[in-house]
Design an enzyme around this catalytic site. Structure first.
Site, PDB file in Angstrom:
ATOM      1  N   ALA A   1       0.857  -1.180   0.000  1.00 47.40           N
ATOM      2  CA  ALA A   1       0.000   0.000   0.000  1.00 47.40           C
ATOM      3  C   ALA A   1       0.896   1.234   0.000  1.00 47.40           C
ATOM      4  CB  ALA A   1      -0.868  -0.007   1.249  1.00 47.40           C
ATOM      5  N   GLY A  31       0.315  -5.183   0.496  1.00 42.73           N
ATOM      6  CA  GLY A  31      -0.774  -5.167  -0.474  1.00 42.73           C
ATOM      7  C   GLY A  31      -0.348  -5.751  -1.815  1.00 42.73           C
ATOM      8  N   GLU A  77      -0.753  -9.294  -1.508  1.00 45.61           N
ATOM      9  CA  GLU A  77      -2.204  -9.563  -1.447  1.00 45.61           C
ATOM     10  C   GLU A  77      -2.816  -9.544  -2.845  1.00 45.61           C
ATOM     11  OE1 GLU A  77      -2.741  -6.575   1.689  1.00 45.61           O
ATOM     12  OE2 GLU A  77      -3.639  -8.170   2.898  1.00 45.61           O
ATOM     13  N   GLU A 102       3.504  -5.774   7.119  1.00 45.39           N
ATOM     14  CA  GLU A 102       2.636  -4.782   7.779  1.00 45.39           C
ATOM     15  C   GLU A 102       2.875  -4.664   9.271  1.00 45.39           C
ATOM     16  OE1 GLU A 102       1.758  -6.779   5.389  1.00 45.39           O
ATOM     17  OE2 GLU A 102       0.288  -5.843   4.054  1.00 45.39           O
TER      18      GLU A 102
HETATM   19  N1  CAA Z   1       4.592   3.406   0.203  1.00 41.48           N
HETATM   20  C1  CAA Z   1       5.113   4.609  -0.103  1.00 41.48           C
HETATM   21  N2  CAA Z   1       6.423   4.823  -0.313  1.00 41.48           N
HETATM   22  C2  CAA Z   1       7.241   3.761  -0.196  1.00 41.48           C
HETATM   23  C3  CAA Z   1       6.763   2.474   0.118  1.00 41.48           C
HETATM   24  C4  CAA Z   1       5.369   2.319   0.325  1.00 41.48           C
HETATM   25  N3  CAA Z   1       4.831   1.130   0.599  1.00 41.48           N
HETATM   26  N4  CAA Z   1       7.808   1.628   0.152  1.00 41.48           N
HETATM   27  C5  CAA Z   1       8.896   2.353  -0.143  1.00 41.48           C
HETATM   28  N5  CAA Z   1       8.563   3.635  -0.348  1.00 41.48           N
HETATM   29  C6  CAA Z   1       9.451   4.731  -0.740  1.00 41.48           C
HETATM   30  C7  CAA Z   1      10.470   5.034   0.344  1.00 41.48           C
HETATM   31  O1  CAA Z   1       9.937   5.924   1.302  1.00 41.48           O
HETATM   32  C8  CAA Z   1      11.600   5.631  -0.462  1.00 41.48           C
HETATM   33  O2  CAA Z   1      11.238   6.951  -0.753  1.00 41.48           O
HETATM   34  P1  CAA Z   1      12.348   8.096  -0.798  1.00 41.48           P
HETATM   35  O3  CAA Z   1      13.304   7.680  -1.869  1.00 41.48           O
HETATM   36  O4  CAA Z   1      11.564   9.318  -1.084  1.00 41.48           O
HETATM   37  O5  CAA Z   1      12.972   8.099   0.570  1.00 41.48           O
HETATM   38  C9  CAA Z   1      11.549   4.855  -1.780  1.00 41.48           C
HETATM   39  O6  CAA Z   1      10.235   4.292  -1.835  1.00 41.48           O
HETATM   40  C10 CAA Z   1      12.555   3.737  -1.880  1.00 41.48           C
HETATM   41  O7  CAA Z   1      12.472   2.939  -0.720  1.00 41.48           O
HETATM   42  P2  CAA Z   1      13.774   2.352  -0.003  1.00 41.48           P
HETATM   43  O8  CAA Z   1      14.794   3.407   0.169  1.00 41.48           O
HETATM   44  O9  CAA Z   1      13.317   1.612   1.186  1.00 41.48           O
HETATM   45  O10 CAA Z   1      14.306   1.347  -1.148  1.00 41.48           O
HETATM   46  P3  CAA Z   1      14.912  -0.098  -1.000  1.00 41.48           P
HETATM   47  O11 CAA Z   1      15.222  -0.531  -2.376  1.00 41.48           O
HETATM   48  O12 CAA Z   1      15.970  -0.128   0.031  1.00 41.48           O
HETATM   49  O13 CAA Z   1      13.729  -1.027  -0.459  1.00 41.48           O
HETATM   50  C11 CAA Z   1      11.501  -1.920  -0.345  1.00 41.48           C
HETATM   51  C12 CAA Z   1      12.578  -1.245  -1.223  1.00 41.48           C
HETATM   52  C13 CAA Z   1      11.981  -3.326   0.057  1.00 41.48           C
HETATM   53  C14 CAA Z   1      10.247  -2.007  -1.140  1.00 41.48           C
HETATM   54  C15 CAA Z   1      11.314  -1.076   0.936  1.00 41.48           C
HETATM   55  O14 CAA Z   1      11.081   0.261   0.567  1.00 41.48           O
HETATM   56  C16 CAA Z   1      10.180  -1.501   1.808  1.00 41.48           C
HETATM   57  O15 CAA Z   1      10.325  -2.419   2.594  1.00 41.48           O
HETATM   58  N6  CAA Z   1       9.015  -0.806   1.703  1.00 41.48           N
HETATM   59  C17 CAA Z   1       7.889  -1.029   2.558  1.00 41.48           C
HETATM   60  C18 CAA Z   1       7.115  -2.211   2.127  1.00 41.48           C
HETATM   61  C19 CAA Z   1       5.909  -2.369   3.016  1.00 41.48           C
HETATM   62  O16 CAA Z   1       5.964  -2.209   4.211  1.00 41.48           O
HETATM   63  N7  CAA Z   1       4.800  -2.715   2.391  1.00 41.48           N
HETATM   64  C20 CAA Z   1       3.582  -2.902   3.102  1.00 41.48           C
HETATM   65  C21 CAA Z   1       2.830  -1.635   3.091  1.00 41.48           C
HETATM   66  S1  CAA Z   1       1.423  -1.723   4.126  1.00 41.48           S
HETATM   67  C22 CAA Z   1       0.288  -2.543   3.245  1.00 41.48           C
HETATM   68  O17 CAA Z   1       0.490  -2.944   2.142  1.00 41.48           O
HETATM   69  C23 CAA Z   1      -0.984  -2.654   4.019  1.00 41.48           C
HETATM   70  C24 CAA Z   1      -2.116  -3.224   3.341  1.00 41.48           C
HETATM   71  O18 CAA Z   1      -2.233  -4.410   3.155  1.00 41.48           O
HETATM   72  C25 CAA Z   1      -3.263  -2.367   2.977  1.00 41.48           C
END
Ligand code: CAA
Length: 699
Positions: free
Chosen positions: A62, A101, A104, A124
């Site tokens: 998400a 998501g 999912e 999450e």
């Molecule tokens: N939403 C918005 N922005 C996100 C994001 C997300 N889910 N995931 C990453 N970003 C952004 C980061 O903030 C970062 O932005 P900036 O460059 O502006 O700082 C950019 O994307 C790159 O992220 P990283 O520096 O972390 O890059 P990475 O290559 O080291 O890692 C990644 C990539 C593994 C995807 C890591 O970013 C990560 O773990 N992201 C979170 C994933 C997550 O938690 N997903 C679940 C979301 S909650 C959900 O999905 C709930 C639901 O079911 C409804």
């Protein structure tokens, strides 16, 4: 910008999500996916569908930036339901990471093809929430409840091989992912959809006992966290309820998590950790220096631990000691650490040898001439540090970065002892240096921008979170630790038992109380430090009782006696009546009438001291943002992430309340240690938060 596009090739529709940087499920992506599902279900030319992503990754979840704003339809659970309900087979083509998501969506697809390098996960829980779009209901159905619980509670990234064994992936390929997914779509077109939500779980195997055991197995790790228990309840629902009811339960529990303050705190931490590498004066255009070989001075616990970080990522290390025996001992400890990992199955014997092959030991400074970065980890006195830097100045090649691992000393003074202060900075690792994630990067007055930029990048390369701090006594972390420790020790001399102080802070969420921590670190360290300081520069009431302990031989855990007693060979602290008697005697000597001190007071005094010092650090510009301080405290001192670090915690209390409390303490305990930080006063009076300060000063 169109974030979801479609192309039809020989009866297969290829839907591509293109929403950089990580293809998060922003509103336009949800809308695009829903639109395409509707259109394609009635498109007679299309027999099957592939959902793929452009850029570096499959959908990584998400859009966290949308959290906290009113959700805009279509909501993800509805989009996911629409995908699963399709009558034409839908195949997910996964590269990079399918997270949250994103997974999912993939689970709602009928089949999944992935690259061997891909990873899946439901992280999450790390954001204080739970998978809210069917993840807790579909993953147990396809992977089994045990694997699903493992993934959902740990939030870890699961490799493609493991995910295939779990049954989540149908095919894993090494390249040409899209072609493989299209071929899979052709092959599955005749079979029709296979819906994850319709899969059966053998519920007899997963009764109350299974869940009770699982809860017990995670109790220690998840202490204090709100979301994990709700995740378990969701999986219980998956086992015992039909899909639709399970999804309803998931939704209720998701909302509970989302409205709990822990979600906000953990999401704050997520972004805070990503902010730390934004440094004023440094951008993509700032040159970086090449780090091909690192030199380490000192093969003690710290030096060895620091060296391992570089060896682990393939950077060879030259490690220097003054005597062969110390060098052999240090390298022996490094080997033992690696062998311990091998015994746990994390490394093969061959890998251990490969890692050890990265180390070159030496007794001569002259052998450091080819190092691009040299870090000293020697005894913590200015005199010795200056001597070492004098030697480094002599032998280091032009352009080498010279770093000190000092915890407290003035890096400007160290830098000034060389002829190249712009090459010098502090790299403060935390013990054990091969384990702890935090690295304080201390920017001295003359540190060159490319030196700083190189080290910020290097922190990431060695998988640390590198926070830039300015030069001051103790930098960010240890400077804040000092008033925290003072208040804890004062509570003891004023009437609390050591175990009461520890229990209060442990229950607040700290991994251990300050008294246990002092015993672990060794009480003699603080003692020696105070001897050098002079009584006028610290709160004698707080520490005299500890000094008496040291003088009676109770130096802490290492000698089996400190604030607590320890049974032979045990690390478990036991209250000791003799210590309480000593404390009572010291209270009487200081003219203190001992009183009962509530755990609330203990926590408030320790936390307010921490926050006030943090605000001073921020106001003096020794940290770039409040959220950097939070990152330091969570990653270096075990501050509970679910409280978002001390500055976020202060925001959650309201800075006007924090300021009022500090003023109240000033009146009650005297002004010497309770001068409110000017920045705190300013923000409180303006009705602002530290987060507002960070936003307004965005760097
Ligand atoms: N939403 C918005 N922005 C996100 C994001 C997300 N889910 N995931 C990453 N970003 C952004 C980061 O903030 C970062 O932005 P900036 O460059 O502006 O700082 C950019 O994307 C790159 O992220 P990283 O520096 O972390 O890059 P990475 O290559 O080291 O890692 C990644 C990539 C593994 C995807 C890591 O970013 C990560 O773990 N992201 C979170 C994933 C997550 O938690 N997903 C679940 C979301 S909650 C959900 O999905 C709930 C639901 O079911 C409804």
């Amino acid at each position: 910008m169109t974030t979801v596009s479609k192309e039809i090739r020989e009866g297969i529709a290829i839907i591509t999500v293109d929403n950089p940087p990580v293809n998060a499920l922003s509103h336009s992506v949800r809308e695009g996916l829903a639109r395409e599902m509707r259109e394609l279900s009635s498109n007679a030319d299309v027999r099957a569908i592939v959902i793929a992503c452009a850029g570096r990754t499959f959908i990584a979840g998400a859009d966290i930036r949308e959290f906290g704003r009113p959700p805009q339809p279509p909501h993800l659970p509805d989009v996911v339901t629409e995908i699963e309900a399709m009558e034409k087979p839908v195949v997910a083509a996964i590269h990079g990471t399918a997270l949250g998501g994103g997974l999912e969506v993939a689970l709602a697809c009928h089949y999944r093809v992935a690259l061997g390098s891909a990873k899946i996960g439901l992280p999450e829980v790390k954001l204080g929430i739970l998978p809210g779009a069917g993840g807790t209901q579909r993953l147990p159905r396809i992977a089994g409840p045990a694997n699903a619980l493992d993934a959902i509670i740990s939030g870890r990234h699961v490799g493609a091989g493991e995910a295939k064994n779990w049954g989540v992936l149908d095919e894993v390929v090494e390249d040409d992912l899209l072609d493989a997914a299209i071929a899979f779509a052709h092959a599955s077109a005749d079979n029709g959809p296979r819906r994850t939500g319709e899969m059966e779980i053998d519920s007899d195997k997963f009764g109350p006992e299974f869940f009770a055991q699982f809860r017990e197995s995670i109790a220690r790790k998840t202490r204090g966290y709100f979301a994990p228990e709700r995740c378990v309840q969701c999986v219980e629902a998956a086992v015992s309820l039909p899909l639709e009811e399970g999804l309803k339960r998931e939704r209720e529990l998701f909302q509970e998590c989302m409205s709990n303050p822990q979600a906000k705190a953990l999401q704050h931490m997520f972004f805070a950790e990503r902010q730390v590498s934004r440094i004023p004066g440094i951008d993509k255009g700032t040159p970086r220096r090449d780090i091909k070989r690192v030199g380490i001075i000192g093969a003690g616990t710290m030096g060895g631990g620091i060296a391992m970080n570089f060896a682990n990522v393939g950077i060879p290390v030259t490690i220097l000691e003054v005597e062969q025996e110390a060098l052999d001992r240090g390298l022996g400890v490094v080997r033992k650490n690696y062998e311990r990992s091998a015994a746990k199955g994390k490394l093969t014997a061959e890998q251990v040898e490969g890692l050890m092959g990265q180390f070159t030991g030496t007794l001569s400074y002259d052998d450091l001439g080819d190092c691009d970065l040299i870090i000293e980890a020697v005894f913590e006195t200015m005199e010795i540090k200056k001597k070492v830097f004098g030697e480094l100045d002599r032998v280091a090649k032009k352009g080498a970065i010279l770093a000190s691992n000092t915890s407290y000393l003035d890096v400007n003074e160290i830098a000034a002892s060389t002829s190249r202060p712009d090459d010098v900075l502090g790299l403060h690792f935390f013990s054990p240096a091969n384990v702890m994630r935090l690295l304080e990067i201390v920017r001295a007055d003359q540190t060159a921008p490319d030196v700083l930029a190189t080290c910020v990048g290097l922190a990431k390369a060695i998988r640390k979170v590198g926070v830039v701090a300015g030069v001051c006594h103790g930098f960010i972390g240890n400077r804040m630790l000092s008033p925290y420790g003072r208040e804890a020790a004062l509570c003891v001399i004023e009437g609390a038992k050591p175990e009461e102080v520890d229990a209060a802070l442990f229950n607040f969420g700290m991994p251990m109380g300050p008294m246990t921590m002092s015993d672990m670190a060794g009480l003699d360290i603080g003692y020696l430090n105070r001897q050098g300081l002079g009584r006028e520069s610290y709160e004698t009431k707080a520490y005299d009782w500890m000094d008496r302990l040291v003088e009676s031989g109770r130096k802490g855990l290492k000698v089996g006696a400190g604030v607590y007693a320890y049974d032979e060979g045990s690390r478990t602290p036991k209250p000791d009546p003799a210590v309480l008697t000593l404390i009572e005697t010291e209270s009487a000597k200081a003219g203190i009438e001992r009183r009962a001190i509530s755990s609330e007071e203990i926590v408030e005094r320790c936390m307010m001291a921490l926050i006030n010092e943090g605000a001073k650090i921020l106001g003096e510009g020794k940290a770039y943002r409040a959220s950097d301080i939070d990152v330091v405290y969570v990653n270096g001192y075990g501050y509970p992430p679910y409280r978002g670090g001390p500055m976020h915690y202060a925001d959650s209390l309201g800075l006007e309340n924090v300021y009022a409390k500090i003023c109240e303490f000033g009146e009650k305990f005297g002004p010497r240690w309770w001068q409110p930080a000017p920045l705190l006063k300013e923000l409180a009076e303006a009705g602002k938060s530290f987060a507002d300060y960070d936003r307004e000063n965005a760097k």
